[in-house]
Design a protein around this motif. Structure first.
Motif, mmCIF file in Angstrom:
data_model
loop_
_atom_site.group_PDB
_atom_site.id
_atom_site.type_symbol
_atom_site.label_atom_id
_atom_site.label_comp_id
_atom_site.label_asym_id
_atom_site.label_seq_id
_atom_site.Cartn_x
_atom_site.Cartn_y
_atom_site.Cartn_z
ATOM 1 N N LYS A 40 43.795 25.850 38.292
ATOM 2 C CA LYS A 40 43.755 26.388 36.939
ATOM 3 C C LYS A 40 42.388 26.986 36.653
ATOM 4 O O LYS A 40 41.357 26.453 37.048
ATOM 5 C CB LYS A 40 44.071 25.295 35.928
ATOM 6 N N CYS A 41 42.383 28.110 35.928
ATOM 7 C CA CYS A 41 41.126 28.767 35.559
ATOM 8 C C CYS A 41 40.478 28.072 34.368
ATOM 9 O O CYS A 41 41.173 27.499 33.520
ATOM 10 C CB CYS A 41 41.375 30.232 35.195
ATOM 11 N N PRO A 42 39.166 28.136 34.266
ATOM 12 C CA PRO A 42 38.510 27.677 33.040
ATOM 13 C C PRO A 42 38.924 28.569 31.878
ATOM 14 O O PRO A 42 39.370 29.703 32.075
ATOM 15 C CB PRO A 42 37.025 27.829 33.356
ATOM 16 N N ALA A 43 38.761 28.070 30.687
ATOM 17 C CA ALA A 43 39.144 28.852 29.507
ATOM 18 C C ALA A 43 38.259 30.083 29.393
ATOM 19 O O ALA A 43 37.034 30.004 29.488
ATOM 20 C CB ALA A 43 39.020 27.992 28.258
ATOM 21 N N PHE A 44 38.888 31.247 29.228
ATOM 22 C CA PHE A 44 38.146 32.483 29.019
ATOM 23 C C PHE A 44 37.972 32.714 27.526
ATOM 24 O O PHE A 44 38.852 32.394 26.728
ATOM 25 C CB PHE A 44 38.885 33.670 29.631
ATOM 26 N N ASP A 45 36.831 33.269 27.155
ATOM 27 C CA ASP A 45 36.538 33.551 25.755
ATOM 28 C C ASP A 45 36.105 35.012 25.632
ATOM 29 O O ASP A 45 35.045 35.397 26.148
ATOM 30 C CB ASP A 45 35.431 32.622 25.252
ATOM 31 N N PRO A 47 40.359 34.658 25.029
ATOM 32 C CA PRO A 47 41.409 34.397 26.010
ATOM 33 C C PRO A 47 42.133 35.668 26.417
ATOM 34 O O PRO A 47 42.129 36.670 25.704
ATOM 35 C CB PRO A 47 42.345 33.431 25.262
ATOM 36 N N GLN A 51 47.655 35.058 32.874
ATOM 37 C CA GLN A 51 47.021 33.880 33.438
ATOM 38 C C GLN A 51 46.720 34.091 34.921
ATOM 39 O O GLN A 51 47.556 34.587 35.672
ATOM 40 C CB GLN A 51 47.924 32.654 33.270
ATOM 41 N N ARG A 103 37.589 37.062 35.045
ATOM 42 C CA ARG A 103 38.717 37.331 34.165
ATOM 43 C C ARG A 103 39.215 38.779 34.262
ATOM 44 O O ARG A 103 40.214 39.132 33.637
ATOM 45 C CB ARG A 103 38.350 37.020 32.718
#
Length: 485
Positions: A40-45, A47, A51, A103
């Motif tokens: 799983k990827c870290p949360a992108f900011d 988003p 995915q 991302r």
């Protein structure tokens, strides 16, 4: 005029992008790498809708000492949408330098990457070394220092000297920061070596590539260092063949003046803005507003410099024209306005950008040189030349041995350059020079339109179809293609 009421409005400027002695491009074999462990990827900011899967990859900090210190690269993958049609992998880069790329594959899909390309590749993104989650570097920049690697417009030689003092301090901070040990190793050549290590870890004999803006230079460097490991290469909005060196920076003034008429036409078509009813009047308004603001100073920079930088940054995309017109109106009328919230200072973006710019090329180290170029460029390109010709931290950079890769024409003919005719950030002249350096390896598709970035970022079917067809099928125009607006 209540100048201070509009200074905050124009000060929130996005942090942007002499010939060096070249060294031989050392295409060091990629070290043996274990298969990537996807998760799983870290949360992108902010988003993304799409995915991705993510992993980390260990690479040498110094490729001349592969058994020495290691750093971790943050990598992502979007698997081919149709495994039956999968050709291989498409490595990507989002530009900068300093742009995080983990991302980016998801971003490409979110803005409309065609299904035919999605079916053909596993799309691979990565944060380049020194950036984001890949051993990020710092220069401990203050909010005031975190401005732009493009110097502010210098009114005179004294302004250049003042900027030199600020630049010397920034370079000193970079050399003494907690990440100073990484400083000599953050470069385009080493990022290209990282790309080949990613290729090996993926178990691929060749890789295709899509890079935008600075990413075009990275792609050209990879294609020069590892020509037989390239499949299909797209360079969208190209720098020149020397990347972001002092010559490229000076050429930004030319890009500004080539792009500005598009904004002038936008304004002239809207007389209600009160900024001129002909392109000539709009240009005269720019000169008048900048000259008026040159009389006041904020944080050691003339407000005219902030105005010019704000204008340059918002020439990148047509969607920014209404905001830019509003800034001009506020300056023109002295009407207090609520300034848009400035983006949070990003030390890593500008720090990593400076690491790459200063480690890739030899920049003049004499302050007098910059005072002379500013004087020349203020006349040659009066709208922005005294900014683009100015001094930054590279003049005082601690690493005195940059590794500059000279782009050449040795390798397969498998490169497509996509280019808008009026691009402020990567002017057409640079793309022409890149094509000349690549020789018969490259074809170019141009579009008669303004702004930065072409493929997917502008609704030009001719250009978009040419790039998509090449990526999906390998069919490339037999000769350069000129697309209408």
């Amino acid at each position: 005029m209540r100048t201070k009421s509009v200074v905050a409005l124009i000060a929130a400027v996005a942090v942007l992008m002499p010939p060096a002695q070249s060294v031989a491009a050392q295409s060091v074999a990629a070290p043996a790498a274990s298969p990537l462990q996807w998760g799983k990827c870290p949360a992108f900011d902010p988003p993304t809708v799409t995915q991705s899967e993510c992993a980390t990859l260990e690479v040498p900090l110094d490729y001349s000492a592969p058994d020495g210190a290691k750093i971790q690269l943050a990598v992502s993958r979007l698997s081919a949408a149709d495994p039956a049609k999968r050709r291989g992998v498409l490595l990507t880069n989002s530009g900068g330098p300093g742009g995080a790329g983990q991302r980016f594959p998801a971003d490409l899909v979110d803005v409309g990457l065609p299904k035919s390309v999605r079916d053909t590749y596993d799309i691979i993104g990565f944060d380049p070394r020194g950036v984001g989650r890949s051993a990020p570097v710092t220069c401990d920049l203050t909010a005031e220092q975190n401005y732009s690697s493009i110097p502010p417009y210098a009114r005179n030689a004294a302004d250049v000297l003042q900027q030199a003092n600020r630049s010397r301090q920034i370079a000193d901070q970079c050399g003494k920061s907690s990440t100073a040990a990484l400083l000599p190793h953050i470069s385009t050549a080493n990022t290209a070596r990282d790309m080949d290590t990613i290729r090996a870890a993926l178990g691929e004999r060749k890789v295709s590539y899509l890079g935008i803006s600075y990413g075009t230079y990275l792609g050209a460097v990879y294609a020069t260092m590892f020509p037989q490991r390239t499949d299909r290469v797209v360079l969208d909005s190209s720098t020149g063949p020397d990347g972001w060196d002092f010559g490229f920076q000076r050429n930004l003034a030319r890009g500004f003046e080539e792009r500005f008429p598009d904004f002038a036409k936008y304004v002239a078509a809207r007389p209600q803005l009160g900024l001129g009813t002909t392109p000539r009047q709009v240009r005269a308004k720019y000169d008048a507003l900048a000259a008026r603001l040159d009389r006041t100073t904020t944080a050691g920079r003339s407000d005219g410099a902030l105005f010019r930088q704000a204008t340059f940054a918002r020439l990148y995309y047509d969607k920014n024209f209404p905001e830019l017109a509003g800034i001009w109106q506020a300056v023109d009328t002295g009407t207090p306005q609520r300034a848009a919230a400035a983006a949070a200072a990003n030390d890593n973006y500008l720090a990593s950008q400076l690491h790459v710019l200063c480690n890739d090329s030899r920049w003049p180290r004499s302050v007098l040189t910059y005072q002379v170029t500013v004087a020349i460029d203020r006349i040659r390109h009066p709208m922005f030349g005294a900014a683009a010709g100015g001094i930054n931290a590279c003049a005082f950079w601690p690493n005195r041995t940059p590794e500059h890769v000279r782009i050449d024409d040795h390798g397969p003919s498998n490169i497509l350059i996509a280019q808008n005719l009026r691009d402020p950030a990567t002017p057409l002249a640079g793309a022409r020079a890149m094509q000349a350096a690549l020789g018969d390896r490259a074809r170019m598709v141009t579009a008669d339109q303004g702004g930065h970035l072409g493929y997917l970022f502008k609704d030009n079917r001719c250009l978009n179809d040419a790039v998509t067809t090449f990526l999906a099928t390998g069919n490339r125009p037999h000769r350069d293609l000129n697309c209408k607006a």
